[in-house]
Write an enzyme that holds these catalytic residues in place. Structure first.
Site, short mmCIF file in Angstrom:
data_model
loop_
_atom_site.label_atom_id
_atom_site.label_comp_id
_atom_site.label_asym_id
_atom_site.label_seq_id
_atom_site.Cartn_x
_atom_site.Cartn_y
_atom_site.Cartn_z
N LYS A 65 0.85 -1.20 0.00
CA LYS A 65 0.00 0.00 0.00
C LYS A 65 0.88 1.24 0.00
O LYS A 65 1.93 1.26 0.66
CB LYS A 65 -0.89 -0.04 1.24
CG LYS A 65 -1.96 1.03 1.32
CD LYS A 65 -2.83 0.80 2.56
CE LYS A 65 -3.91 1.85 2.71
NZ LYS A 65 -4.74 1.61 3.92
N SER A 80 -9.64 1.53 3.43
CA SER A 80 -8.90 2.30 2.45
C SER A 80 -7.85 1.49 1.68
O SER A 80 -7.28 2.01 0.72
CB SER A 80 -8.19 3.46 3.16
OG SER A 80 -7.21 2.95 4.05
N SER A 86 -9.56 -0.77 7.63
CA SER A 86 -9.09 -0.50 6.27
C SER A 86 -8.50 -1.70 5.52
O SER A 86 -8.33 -1.64 4.32
CB SER A 86 -8.06 0.62 6.29
OG SER A 86 -8.71 1.86 6.37
#
Lengths: 156, 524
Positions: free
Chosen positions: B76, B171, B195
């Site tokens: 990420k 996210s 997330s």
């Protein structure tokens, strides 16, 4: 059968958002507009912009804050008498501290590479100790927000 | 081979059935073919190929570094990667190149893992849709699955692709989409309020949030320091244990990682489910949950009961306040964490030069999106001298009540809690953006953030396909530092449900065709 038991759990089991059960502490009074929504004063908005060093940009930004406060107000009705605040779930453990020895360093050049403006081994900043201009002279949406009848002061 | 699990591909590499370079090229080709998903912010093609060549040399010499040697992984874009741009999907950090690796990234590289790219997210990981980043929204691979398209074709109102593509959740949506669409074998996400588990649920993959303090946060650009945990996204539970084995353990660079020795483990098969006690928190039967999710949850409870496990209804009475408490604590920590972005040392710098303060304000105005500004401003409000006790300290007190709720349940003999992960399966983008980010996060983090408040390990396991052929995931929450027990239960459940594989045949065929062409071109 579990299939049936879970399905039959009353949806009401999830505490109702507005629910004020017995024993809850009283909520401080708020100044509200006609629709029951809390309004924040221009002074407060100005203060927050100065502290946060970000601006509200537009009316939506202000409404976003008002909604966030309204949402947070649900906490006020919970009885927390005698409860200690919790900073971290690791509160009952010793925090690890390493030996105070230098293990790495001499990266000045490397670190300066990411800065937009440097001189020799320095980051360059504009003149300091000058507060943000007053609301009237600042580039902010709040200028347009003249105090009006619907902007009641918030009591603290 | 492309659909193999991490373990299978690790074995194939070891036995020489596939070479690291070949594997890396295939995966890079797949990333290109799935570019429209917008799962990656940057694809590190050159670096990946170099790493793969190095890995291949090691294999030839019989010196493989570990189980991950030669295996493509994604990270990420809020984990620092040395020499590779790290943006947090924000204008504020566009062009920022960290001079060091996050500890978890370094651990992957030390094992010989191949970094194929940095994945997309909501700006600074604030969101639950992966729709609010500066590089645009991530598209859920299930939008293009044969299973979902067939259902759409039958329903004329959703046959339009523009209107029917689905969000990934967030996210860590880029990481979930990458794992789900077979462009990496595992990915790192981060999990502050759900997330990792939320997008895992909507994308039909396994998403593990380990216990707070088990995995280092050093180099993870912080959102909420007291809740952030690096997350692990994989295609099966066994793979998440393999990843955890590599990533877990004390880090001298993160004082909040515990010093207890961490022992990597392989998940045993449960032989006796009758020793197991599964708790069903009644407060998780919340308004707004889809009837399908409720049904899948009930069915799962039934599965355990049928296998002889003890299934008990439990109560976590402060559950409904958890999301409100999270909202206040999150905003407060965000306000403080985001103070570092001022334009002087790194990241975006405005041209304003009247004063330092004016530069800060202008830089931050230009650099942050509305969601980030909103949280900074509300956080500052909650932290005002006159509000500090009322909101911040109050929220910290409520946090203790929430933590105590879990402690009571676990001390009553419950081993693992079983809950839904999200209220429903993935929604189309056009539906999702009708509500603002805060409202959405409130709904979407409902079942996940409590585990962050309490620091407990939790995992999403894909459970079933919905009526529209979209994944529905369930969440297991375990005792702190009892990942072995949690993953053992999760794996048992995974084996029972046999969640269907995503059908992306068109895309896979396309890649195969391209690589065939390349082969025939180079060997005429």
């Amino acid at each position: 059968m579990w299939a049936l038991r879970v399905s039959s759990l009353a949806r009401a089991a999830f505490c109702s958002r507005s629910g004020n059960s017995a024993g809850l502490s009283s909520v401080p009074p708020f100044q509200e507009d006609g629709r029951g929504r809390k309004k924040v004063t221009l002074e407060l908005l100005d203060h927050l912009e100065r502290l946060a060093l970000v601006d509200f940009r537009n009316q939506e930004g202000v409404e976003r804050l008002e909604k966030a406060i309204e949402f947070a107000d649900q906490l006020l009705s919970i009885n927390t008498d005698g409860v200690e605040p919790m900073d971290s779930v690791l509160e009952d453990r010793c925090l690890y501290l390493r030996e105070d020895n230098v293990t790495e360093g001499n990266f000045a050049e490397e670190l300066l590479k990411n800065a937009n403006q440097t001189l020799e081994e320095y980051f360059i900043a504009p003149p300091g100790n000058i507060p943000l201009p007053k609301l009237e002279d600042r580039d902010t949406f709040l200028q347009k927000k003249k105090p009006s009848a619907d902007m009641l002061p918030l009591t603290f | 081979m492309l659909r193999a699990s991490l373990r299978e591909i690790s074995a194939a590499l070891k036995e020489g059935q596939v070479s690291p370079v070949e594997l890396c090229q295939k995966y890079l080709a797949l990333i290109k073919a799935t570019k429209f998903l917008n799962a990656y912010i940057s694809v590190t093609e050159d670096i990946a190929l170099k790493q793969a060549e190095a890995s291949e040399k090691r294999y030839r010499k019989g010196q493989r570094l570990g189980d991950l040697d030669g295996i493509p992984v994604a990270v990420k874009d809020n984990f620092s990667t040395m020499g590779i741009e790290t943006t947090c999907a924000s204008n504020m950090l566009k062009g920022y190149i960290p001079p060091y690796n996050a500890t978890v990234v370094q651990k992957l590289l030390d094992q010989g893992a191949i970094l194929v790219g940095k994945t997309n997210l909501d700006e600074f990981a604030m969101g639950s849709g992966s729709t609010d980043g500066v590089f645009g929204p991530v598209k859920n691979p299930w939008s293009y699955s044969q299973q979902y398209r067939e259902k759409c074709m039958r329903n004329s109102s959703t046959s339009n692709e523009e209107l029917s593509w689905l969000i990934t959740g967030g996210s860590s949506g880029g990481s979930a989409a990458a794992v789900s669409s077979f462009t990496c074998f595992a990915a790192l996400g981060s999990d502050t309020g759900g997330s990792t588990r939320n997008p895992a649920s909507l994308c039909g993959v396994v998403g593990l949030k380990p216990t707070y303090g088990l995995i280092s946060r050093h180099g993870l650009i912080p959102l909420v320091n007291s809740m952030d945990v690096p997350g692990i996204l994989t295609r099966c539970v066994d793979d998440s244990a393999t990843m955890l084995g590599v990533l877990g353990g004390h880090d001298p660079k993160d004082s909040t990682t515990v010093q207890d020795p961490f022992h990597p483990f392989q998940i045993p098969n449960i032989t006796d489910t009758s020793q197991l006690c599964i708790g069903i928190p009644k407060e998780y039967n919340a308004p707004g949950m889809s009837s399908e999710t409720l049904a899948v949850w009930s069915k799962a409870a039934g599965l355990f009961e049928k296998a002889g496990a003890k299934v008990v209804e439990v109560s976590l009475p402060h559950t409904c306040y958890s999301i409100v408490c999270y909202h206040v604590l999150c905003a407060a920590e965000v306000a403080s964490n985001m103070a570092r972005f001022d334009g002087l040392e790194y990241g975006h710098r405005s041209s304003a030069d009247k004063s330092t303060e004016a530069l800060y304000a202008a830089t931050r105005r230009e650099g942050f999106n509305d969601v980030v500004r909103g949280r900074i401003l509300s956080g500052n409000y909650f932290l005002l001298k006159q509000n500090y006790e009322t909101y911040f300290i109050k929220a910290q007190k409520v946090r203790r009540l929430i933590v105590e709720d879990f402690a009571k349940v676990f001390s009553s003999g419950v081993d693992v809690l079983l809950t839904p992960t999200t209220l429903s399966s993935a929604v189309p983008y056009v539906e999702f953006i009708k509500e603002d980010n805060r409202t959405r996060s409130t709904q979407d983090d409902l079942f996940t953030q409590a585990a962050n408040m309490a620091g407990l390990p939790a995992i999403n396991v894909p459970a079933a396909l919905s009526e529209r052929s979209l994944p529905i995931g369930l969440q297991f929450i375990g005792r702190a530092f009892c990942e072995l027990q949690l993953l053992t239960v999760a794996k048992w459940f995974e084996e029972q449900v046999q969640f269907p594989v995503i059908q992306l045949q068109d895309i896979m065929d396309q890649v195969d065709a391209v690589s065939q062409e390349e082969k025939s071109a180079s060997f005429p």
